[in-house]
Design a protein around this motif. Structure first.
Motif, PDB file in Angstrom:
ATOM      1  N   THR A  57       0.810  -1.220   0.000  1.00 35.96           N
ATOM      2  CA  THR A  57       0.000   0.000   0.000  1.00 35.96           C
ATOM      3  C   THR A  57       0.845   1.272   0.000  1.00 35.96           C
ATOM      4  O   THR A  57       0.563   2.198  -0.774  1.00 35.96           O
ATOM      5  CB  THR A  57      -0.993  -0.005   1.172  1.00 35.96           C
ATOM      6  OG1 THR A  57      -1.886  -1.127   1.022  1.00 35.96           O
ATOM      7  CG2 THR A  57      -1.829   1.266   1.185  1.00 35.96           C
ATOM      8  N   MET A  60       2.138   1.605  -3.466  1.00 34.16           N
ATOM      9  CA  MET A  60       1.056   1.925  -4.383  1.00 34.16           C
ATOM     10  C   MET A  60       0.736   3.412  -4.330  1.00 34.16           C
ATOM     11  O   MET A  60       0.535   4.065  -5.365  1.00 34.16           O
ATOM     12  CB  MET A  60      -0.187   1.114  -4.046  1.00 34.16           C
ATOM     13  CG  MET A  60      -1.391   1.400  -4.945  1.00 34.16           C
ATOM     14  SD  MET A  60      -2.842   0.432  -4.477  1.00 34.16           S
ATOM     15  CE  MET A  60      -3.256   1.160  -2.884  1.00 34.16           C
ATOM     16  N   CYS A  64       1.083   6.094  -7.438  1.00 32.04           N
ATOM     17  CA  CYS A  64      -0.001   6.972  -7.898  1.00 32.04           C
ATOM     18  C   CYS A  64       0.444   8.425  -7.935  1.00 32.04           C
ATOM     19  O   CYS A  64       0.071   9.180  -8.842  1.00 32.04           O
ATOM     20  CB  CYS A  64      -1.220   6.815  -6.985  1.00 32.04           C
ATOM     21  SG  CYS A  64      -2.071   5.236  -7.161  1.00 32.04           S
ATOM     22  N   PRO A  78      -6.860   3.763  -7.079  1.00 31.60           N
ATOM     23  CA  PRO A  78      -6.916   2.300  -7.009  1.00 31.60           C
ATOM     24  C   PRO A  78      -8.122   1.768  -6.242  1.00 31.60           C
ATOM     25  O   PRO A  78      -8.655   0.705  -6.590  1.00 31.60           O
ATOM     26  CB  PRO A  78      -5.606   1.930  -6.298  1.00 31.60           C
ATOM     27  CG  PRO A  78      -4.686   3.053  -6.584  1.00 31.60           C
ATOM     28  CD  PRO A  78      -5.569   4.275  -6.585  1.00 31.60           C
ATOM     29  N   PHE A  82     -10.516  -1.558  -6.924  1.00 30.71           N
ATOM     30  CA  PHE A  82     -10.558  -2.677  -5.978  1.00 30.71           C
ATOM     31  C   PHE A  82     -11.995  -3.012  -5.588  1.00 30.71           C
ATOM     32  O   PHE A  82     -12.397  -4.180  -5.567  1.00 30.71           O
ATOM     33  CB  PHE A  82      -9.744  -2.357  -4.729  1.00 30.71           C
ATOM     34  CG  PHE A  82      -8.256  -2.502  -4.902  1.00 30.71           C
ATOM     35  CD1 PHE A  82      -7.708  -3.687  -5.364  1.00 30.71           C
ATOM     36  CD2 PHE A  82      -7.404  -1.455  -4.599  1.00 30.71           C
ATOM     37  CE1 PHE A  82      -6.337  -3.823  -5.520  1.00 30.71           C
ATOM     38  CE2 PHE A  82      -6.042  -1.571  -4.740  1.00 30.71           C
ATOM     39  CZ  PHE A  82      -5.495  -2.756  -5.210  1.00 30.71           C
ATOM     40  N   THR A 123      -7.433   5.354   0.944  1.00 29.29           N
ATOM     41  CA  THR A 123      -6.401   4.438   0.484  1.00 29.29           C
ATOM     42  C   THR A 123      -5.699   3.831   1.684  1.00 29.29           C
ATOM     43  O   THR A 123      -4.730   4.383   2.212  1.00 29.29           O
ATOM     44  CB  THR A 123      -5.396   5.149  -0.436  1.00 29.29           C
ATOM     45  OG1 THR A 123      -6.099   5.716  -1.537  1.00 29.29           O
ATOM     46  CG2 THR A 123      -4.368   4.162  -0.973  1.00 29.29           C
ATOM     47  N   PRO A 128      -7.345  -3.638  -1.018  1.00 28.21           N
ATOM     48  CA  PRO A 128      -6.627  -4.732  -1.674  1.00 28.21           C
ATOM     49  C   PRO A 128      -6.706  -6.032  -0.882  1.00 28.21           C
ATOM     50  O   PRO A 128      -6.731  -7.120  -1.472  1.00 28.21           O
ATOM     51  CB  PRO A 128      -5.177  -4.216  -1.767  1.00 28.21           C
ATOM     52  CG  PRO A 128      -5.103  -3.034  -0.883  1.00 28.21           C
ATOM     53  CD  PRO A 128      -6.471  -2.473  -0.779  1.00 28.21           C
TER      54      PRO A 128
END
Length: 491
Positions: A57, A60, A64, A78, A82, A123, A128
């Motif tokens: 994470t 990720m 981004c 994302p 998801f 986020t 995920p």
């Protein structure tokens, strides 16, 4: 083998699209969540793992930012995919036990509930993790219901990948294995395919495991700190939150999932999931794990329960209207309470912040930074070159890093979690603007600390920062290398 209907692409796609749209429309409202600000900071320092979690994470978030810019909406992209993907996976779980179009659509509607919407909007690791858990569960179901053990290899692959986001998938595998031992089919535990899948999980997750070994298992230390700091609350809220994650109107559906696993003979190969869920709750109570750790399995039970729920409807119009009304009310309440839908100026007058800490933790960061800047600006000119910012938590550190640097504020440091490992301030820093919820005198790191401000978001929303004070501290009692261990804390 249970007969399976075709995947209901259109209605399931409509549900996935609705979830995607509602998340898109609220993607940039309010502000960053404190965890997003933290991931933004630690993700700038790529590693195989961090003290409080694996690398997926944070990296990720960093990716981004590199692709789309340093904005709140960029790092939330994302989550939309998801949760939309989770809608299809829930539909596939329902399809696996014979669910038709309506059952698949109801199962997919599970993403328009409290926990998935929060996980998709902010986020964090939860979105995920939900997708990876559902992939593991679906693979296990296919291996057992289709008598196709090669799917154990897929389960192992997905479990290994999941380890890079959270290690929680181990809870799923342990409780499912215990379920197999308890209610069968026990012979599966001796098959080469299952152990090959386990081997794949270990091989894929090996770099993450090696990081844990090389660094004295920091995740265990972090889990211990969470249990100590939040364990009592976690135990108290464990069962009530199981009833709220999907919404109260959906509780009968996932309960039906548990019951149908026990009652339908053709589902005997996957009856272990009915054992795994209560076992997981017991395990979470014992280790003081967070209540949301069980959500991936709970969501799968909901998808399974969608099949007997639709069967219960039959051709009775009244029951169909009742279910439709329950879905609309359940999802509507979830949207309002889980997402930043209300105007920010009125949200403090509603119960939403109390219901959803994620909302309250998105409010006030630019104002807090402005209040810290006012304290810094008031310092004598000769003090500013030797001043640093120091915060008690990573939300404050992340907000000052994000909003403070463009305003000319100095570097920020914090002792919480991974930020402590980024190092202490330089020895030249003799003046500290300290943001803290506690008494700075307790650290005995400074000869004097004067309170200069009280953080206030101005919206009447109670969050962690509303208790914070801003101090100017001087006269260090030792070198930073000597003092820095005092500031380390896990939470």
């Amino acid at each position: 083998m249970t007969p399976r209907a075709p995947l209901a692409w259109k209605p399931v796609g409509a549900v996935a699209g609705a979830a995607f749209l509602v998340l898109l429309l609220t993607i940039g409202r309010y502000d960053y969540h404190r965890d997003e600000l933290y991931f933004r900071m630690v993700g700038a320092h790529p590693k195989w793992g961090y003290v409080d979690q694996p690398p997926f994470t944070p990296l990720m978030v960093r990716g981004c930012i590199e692709l789309f810019g340093d904005t709140v909406w960029a790092i939330r992209i994302p989550g939309l995919f998801f949760i939309a993907g989770a809608a299809f996976l829930l539909a596939l779980v329902a399809r696996e036990i014979g669910g038709g179009a309506l059952a698949q659509t109801l199962a997919a509607a599970g993403v328009l509930t409290t926990f998935p919407l929060v996980a998709g909007h902010i986020t964090i690791t939860a979105a995920p993790d939900l997708v990876m858990w559902l992939l593991v569960i679906l693979s296990l179901m296919r291996a057992l219901l289709r008598d196709s053990p090669r799917y154990f290899l897929w389960a192992g692959l997905f479990a290994g990948i999941a380890l890079y986001n959270k290690h929680l998938v181990i809870l799923l595998l342990l409780t499912f294995a215990a379920g197999l031992l308890a209610v069968g089919p026990r012979g599966v535990l001796a098959t080469k395919w299952l152990w090959a899948g386990a081997g794949i999980a270990v091989i894929v997750g090996l770099p993450n495991l090696l990081y844990q070994i090389a660094n004295d298992f920091p995740q265990i230390h972090m889990a211990g700190a969470l249990a100590e700091n939040k364990g009592d609350d976690a135990r108290i809220t464990l069962l009530p939150l199981q009833l709220l994650w999907l919404g109260p109107f959906f509780v009968p559906v996932w309960v039906a999932g548990l019951v149908t696993l026990w009652r339908r003979p053709e589902l005997r190969p996957v009856r272990a999931f009915a054992v795994a869920y209560p076992l997981m709750l017991v395990l979470l109570f014992v280790i003081a794990g967070q209540p949301y750790y069980s959500f991936g399995l709970l969501a799968a039970l909901f998808a399974i329960g969608a099949v007997p729920t639709v069967r219960w409807l039959g051709d009775r119009t009244a029951r169909r209207w009742l279910l439709g009304a329950a879905v609309v009310v359940n999802c509507g309440v979830a949207i309002v309470s889980s997402l930043p839908v209300l105007p920010i100026g009125v949200v403090g007058d509603t119960p939403v912040p109390a219901m959803n800490q994620g909302i309250s933790d998105e409010i006030g960061w630019p104002r807090y930074v402005a209040q810290v800047k006012a304290v810094y600006d008031a310092l004598p000119a000769e003090d500013k070159p030797r001043t640093v910012l120091l915060t008690g938590n990573y939300g404050e550190a992340g907000s000052l890093d994000r909003y403070g640097k463009p305003l000319g504020l100095p570097d920020v440091y914090s002792g919480q979690n991974e930020l402590w490992y980024l190092g202490p301030p330089p020895e030249s820093a003799t003046v500290v603007v300290l943001v803290s919820q506690g008494d700075p005198a307790r650290s005995k790191a400074f000869g004097s600390c004067e309170e200069r401000a009280h953080l206030d978001n101005g919206y009447g929303v109670d969050n962690e920062e509303q208790t914070a004070r801003v101090y100017v501290c001087r006269d260090r009692t030792g070198t930073w290398a000597e003092l820095w261990p005092r500031f380390q804390h896990f939470d």
